[in-house]
Design a protein around this motif. Structure first.
Motif, short mmCIF file in Angstrom:
data_model
loop_
_atom_site.label_atom_id
_atom_site.label_comp_id
_atom_site.label_asym_id
_atom_site.label_seq_id
_atom_site.Cartn_x
_atom_site.Cartn_y
_atom_site.Cartn_z
N GLY A 12 0.83 -1.21 0.00
CA GLY A 12 0.00 0.00 0.00
C GLY A 12 0.86 1.25 0.00
N GLY A 13 1.90 1.24 0.81
CA GLY A 13 2.80 2.38 0.89
C GLY A 13 3.53 2.62 -0.42
N ARG A 14 4.02 1.54 -1.01
CA ARG A 14 4.76 1.66 -2.28
C ARG A 14 3.84 2.17 -3.38
N ASP A 15 2.64 1.60 -3.45
CA ASP A 15 1.69 2.01 -4.49
C ASP A 15 1.35 3.49 -4.36
N LEU A 16 1.09 3.93 -3.11
CA LEU A 16 0.73 5.33 -2.89
C LEU A 16 1.88 6.25 -3.31
N MET A 17 3.10 5.87 -2.94
CA MET A 17 4.25 6.73 -3.27
C MET A 17 4.48 6.81 -4.77
N ARG A 18 4.19 5.72 -5.47
CA ARG A 18 4.31 5.78 -6.93
C ARG A 18 3.23 6.68 -7.49
N GLU A 19 2.03 6.54 -6.95
CA GLU A 19 0.88 7.28 -7.45
C GLU A 19 1.08 8.80 -7.28
N VAL A 20 1.59 9.23 -6.13
CA VAL A 20 1.72 10.67 -5.89
C VAL A 20 3.11 11.18 -6.28
N LYS A 21 3.79 10.41 -7.12
CA LYS A 21 5.05 10.85 -7.74
C LYS A 21 6.13 11.25 -6.74
N VAL A 22 6.42 10.34 -5.84
CA VAL A 22 7.53 10.56 -4.90
C VAL A 22 8.86 10.45 -5.65
N TYR A 23 8.87 9.59 -6.70
CA TYR A 23 10.14 9.37 -7.40
C TYR A 23 10.78 10.66 -7.94
N PRO A 24 10.04 11.50 -8.69
CA PRO A 24 10.70 12.72 -9.18
C PRO A 24 11.22 13.62 -8.03
N ILE A 25 10.53 13.63 -6.92
CA ILE A 25 10.98 14.45 -5.78
C ILE A 25 12.32 13.91 -5.26
N ILE A 26 12.41 12.59 -5.18
CA ILE A 26 13.65 11.97 -4.69
C ILE A 26 14.77 12.15 -5.72
N ARG A 27 14.40 12.07 -7.00
CA ARG A 27 15.38 12.28 -8.07
C ARG A 27 16.02 13.67 -7.94
N GLU A 28 15.17 14.70 -7.72
CA GLU A 28 15.68 16.06 -7.58
C GLU A 28 16.48 16.23 -6.29
N THR A 29 16.05 15.58 -5.24
CA THR A 29 16.77 15.67 -3.97
C THR A 29 18.16 15.08 -4.14
N HIS A 30 18.22 13.93 -4.80
CA HIS A 30 19.49 13.25 -5.05
C HIS A 30 20.43 14.14 -5.87
N LEU A 31 19.82 14.85 -6.82
CA LEU A 31 20.59 15.69 -7.72
C LEU A 31 21.11 16.95 -7.03
N ARG A 32 20.34 17.47 -6.09
CA ARG A 32 20.62 18.79 -5.56
C ARG A 32 21.23 18.83 -4.16
N VAL A 33 21.19 17.72 -3.44
CA VAL A 33 21.78 17.74 -2.10
C VAL A 33 23.12 16.99 -2.16
N ASN A 34 24.17 17.75 -1.98
CA ASN A 34 25.50 17.16 -2.09
C ASN A 34 25.93 16.58 -0.74
N ASP A 35 25.36 15.42 -0.44
CA ASP A 35 25.66 14.80 0.84
C ASP A 35 25.55 13.29 0.67
N GLU A 36 26.57 12.60 1.08
CA GLU A 36 26.64 11.16 0.84
C GLU A 36 25.48 10.41 1.49
N GLY A 37 25.16 10.78 2.72
CA GLY A 37 24.07 10.11 3.45
C GLY A 37 22.74 10.28 2.74
N VAL A 38 22.47 11.51 2.27
CA VAL A 38 21.22 11.79 1.57
C VAL A 38 21.17 11.00 0.26
N GLN A 39 22.28 11.01 -0.47
CA GLN A 39 22.29 10.34 -1.78
C GLN A 39 22.08 8.84 -1.63
N GLU A 40 22.72 8.28 -0.62
CA GLU A 40 22.58 6.84 -0.39
C GLU A 40 21.13 6.49 -0.04
#
Lengths: 268, 62
Positions: free
Chosen positions: A206-234
């Protein structure tokens, strides 16, 4: 200790912030979890109930920015809540509707993920993450009419980046059309904590489906791109792996992901 | 130690005592001592929710 003489009440304890810091330290001792059984008469002006833990929660909420006691903001109580949430019985308390105000304690503090105080934001983020280890309450975490945690942990990890219109349209309403001066939480540790909370919440389909539905992926993609921190990227990479994985091999995979050794209760 | 907070000087003492306790509670042995002292916790929790001024002169902090 209070049985002699008169006890005069005034909401102006001048050392309340120091007391909050002391309690934050004391919560590192495991037996402090018995605080959940403690009762004392609530101060009349607070509108709380007899449980000490509820009184502290109400102080933290109503006392933010000196609005209850001009000498204190009670921010450090967030660190105490985070450490107390290492214990299952406290986690259960934080997700259980309380009779006196008909509110779930976690819903009273979720709004502070966007507060200006670093201590308050960090403590609340860690509290939310630690409570998210209570897997049976995940449906309540995600339900819009219950704890509804997603917008409160996604908003602080978003900046002013632009998204494709079709991505944006599917996002949670609170996350669409953010102002151009919207800033991501400046503390990478807090961003990492929020991403790890999301990862914990992927433990159910249920959690995975909801996160896919509300487009969590692009948010995480941008976070990964913009936060220069190893812990965040991992943390972002692990979350993306779970979200992008085919459901067929998920039964085995997602569980292992969440129960990975790296996922630990966060100490503040 | 007297820590009645209803006049200037003892209030400062309470502040200093609390600062010292915050710093000392980083030490495991002292942390255990403080965190397992029920009466002490009573006082801390009463003080943070409302300030209790005891006219009888009972010192809130030992």
């Amino acid at each position: 200790m209070t049985d002699e003489g008169c006890v005069c009440q005034s909401p102006k304890e001048p050392n309340a912030n120091l007391l909050a810091m002391l309690l934050a330290n004391l919560a590192k001792w495991d037996s402090l979890k018995t605080i959940i059984q403690r009762k004392q008469p609530p101060p009349e002006t607070l509108g709380s109930d007899e449980l000490v833990l509820n009184q502290l929660m109400d102080l933290f909420v109503k006392g933010a920015d000196g609005s209850f006691n001009k000498d204190a903001d009670y921010d450090y109580l967030a660190y105490m809540f985070a450490d107390l949430a290492k214990h299952a019985e406290i986690r259960e308390h934080f997700v259980r509707r309380q009779d006196y105000d008909e509110a779930v304690p976690l819903t009273k503090i979720r709004v502070f993920t966007e507060h200006k105080s670093d201590v308050r934001r960090k403590g609340v983020a860690s509290t939310i993450k630690n409570v998210a280890f209570d897997v049976p309450s995940h449906p309540a975490f995600l339900a819009e009419d219950e704890i509804n945690i997603l917008p409160y942990i996604l908003l602080p990890i978003m900046g002013n980046e632009a998204y494709d219109e079709d991505e944006m349209m599917d996002m949670l309403p609170d996350l669409q059309l953010l102002p151009p001066d919207k800033q991501r939480d400046p503390d990478p540790k807090i961003v990492q904590t929020h991403v790890e909370t999301l990862l914990l919440l992927t433990s159910s389909k249920g959690g995975r489906d909801l996160m896919r539905e509300v487009k969590v992926y692009p948010i995480i993609r941008e976070t990964h791109l913009r936060v220069n921190d190893e812990g965040v990227q991992e943390a972002c990479e692990r979350l993306v792996q779970v979200l992008m994985r085919d459901e067929e091999d998920e039964a085995a995979g997602a569980r292992a992901e969440v129960e990975d050794d790296d996922m630990r209760i966060v100490e503040v | 130690m007297e820590a009645r907070a209803n006049n200037g000087v003892p209030q400062k003492i309470a502040e200093h005592v609390l600062e010292i306790l915050v710093n000392l509670s980083g030490d495991q042995e002292i942390l255990e001592n403080l965190a397992t002292d029920d009466k002490f916790l009573d006082v801390i929790l009463l003080h943070i929710t409302v300030r209790h001024v005891m006219r009888s002169g009972v010192a809130p902090f030992r």
